[in-house]
Scaffold this active site. Structure first.
Site, short mmCIF file in Angstrom:
data_model
loop_
_atom_site.label_atom_id
_atom_site.label_comp_id
_atom_site.label_asym_id
_atom_site.label_seq_id
_atom_site.Cartn_x
_atom_site.Cartn_y
_atom_site.Cartn_z
N ALA A 84 0.84 -1.19 0.00
CA ALA A 84 0.00 0.00 0.00
C ALA A 84 0.88 1.25 0.00
O ALA A 84 2.05 1.21 0.39
CB ALA A 84 -0.91 -0.01 1.23
N GLY A 118 0.50 -4.94 1.01
CA GLY A 118 -0.72 -4.92 0.21
C GLY A 118 -0.58 -5.66 -1.10
O GLY A 118 -1.56 -6.15 -1.66
N GLU A 167 -1.22 -9.17 -0.27
CA GLU A 167 -2.66 -9.30 -0.01
C GLU A 167 -3.47 -9.27 -1.31
O GLU A 167 -4.45 -10.01 -1.45
CB GLU A 167 -3.10 -8.19 0.93
CG GLU A 167 -2.55 -8.36 2.34
CD GLU A 167 -2.80 -7.14 3.22
OE1 GLU A 167 -3.50 -7.29 4.22
OE2 GLU A 167 -2.27 -6.06 2.90
N GLU A 185 4.27 -5.33 7.55
CA GLU A 185 3.60 -4.20 8.21
C GLU A 185 4.05 -4.01 9.66
O GLU A 185 4.02 -2.89 10.18
CB GLU A 185 2.08 -4.40 8.16
CG GLU A 185 1.46 -4.22 6.79
CD GLU A 185 1.45 -5.49 5.97
OE1 GLU A 185 0.79 -5.50 4.91
OE2 GLU A 185 2.10 -6.49 6.37
#
Length: 252
Positions: free
Chosen positions: A62, A105, A108, A128
């Site tokens: 992200a 991300g 993911e 993270e």
């Protein structure tokens, strides 16, 4: 454009296009990708999606710049990352070809897809914890479902990266393909899937996903009802007649 789209026969390729940001996922990228997938999902001429990056990086995660200054109230009220759940409602099969890094991300996003095809250079991770947070696009849930509690704890709590061989061994990766001609091999794989009955593909995906949400007994009943329902489709008639006539099926 943060995402570039190309349709080849019955395959739609969505290529993340933020090279200067290592294909990091920001809100604009999320909306571009999901809006297009929802549109293509309804088309009978599309039988498979491929969501890809480039040879060096799938997606670095992200976009930290977009999040760094936000507080709890902003994240909560915006339901930050919440719109990614629309991605899980896409009915058409989705392939994630991962070459290079798929972190945070990016990992993911790959897990939200139905099949992960990895090149020999693929690296996965959920780092993270190093930022003082946890995965926020389903990482703690999907990774645990895919590889089990102990391994998910190991990867998420340590923040370490895993190479493609470990990823395959623990069940994160569907298949490893040679880096040479990786894109061509992925397209061939996607085209094979896309040429089957779209109704049967959607039904298969729905039934497999249902197995994650219910008991074995209820899942078997669900599968059987879908199996019965497919006998009311022209694709079932074509597929079985083609088998009996020893020819290739020509699905709608």
């Amino acid at each position: 454009m943060n995402v570039l789209f190309e349709q080849i026969d019955r395959v739609v390729i969505a290529k993340l296009n933020r090279p200067n940001a290592l294909n990091a996922l920001n809100t604009e990228t999320m909306y571009e990708l999901i809006t297009a997938l929802k549109k293509y999902d309804k088309s009978p001429s599309v039988g498979c999606f491929v969501i890809t990056g480039n040879e060096n990086i799938f997606c670095a995660g992200a976009d930290i710049k977009e999040m760094a200054t936000k507080n709890f109230s902003q994240m909560f009220q915006e339901d930050f990352f919440g719109y990614w759940e629309v991605f899980s409602k896409i009915k058409t099969p989705i392939i994630a070809p991962v070459s290079g890094y798929a972190l945070g991300g990016g990992c993911e996003l790959a897990m939200m897809c139905d099949i992960i095809l990895a090149s020999e250079s693929a690296i996965f991770g959920q780092p993270e914890i190093k930022l003082g947070v946890i995965p926020g696009i389903g990482g703690t849930q999907r990774l645990t479902s895919l590889i089990g509690k102990s391994k998910a704890m190991d990867i998420i709590l340590s923040g370490r990266n895993i190479d493609v061989n470990e990823a395959e061994n623990i069940g994160l990766v569907s298949k490893i393909l040679p880096l040479k001609n990786f894109s061509k091999e992925v397209l061939n794989y996607a085209e094979k899937i896309s040429n089957y009955s779209k109704t049967a593909l959607i039904a298969s995906k729905e039934s497999i996903n249902q197995s994650l949400e219910c008991s074995l007994k209820d899942g078997i009943v669900f599968e059987r009802r879908i199996f019965h329902a497919l006998f009311n489709t022209s694709d079932q008639k074509e597929g079985m007649n083609a088998f009996l006539e020893k020819r290739s099926a020509n699905f709608n």
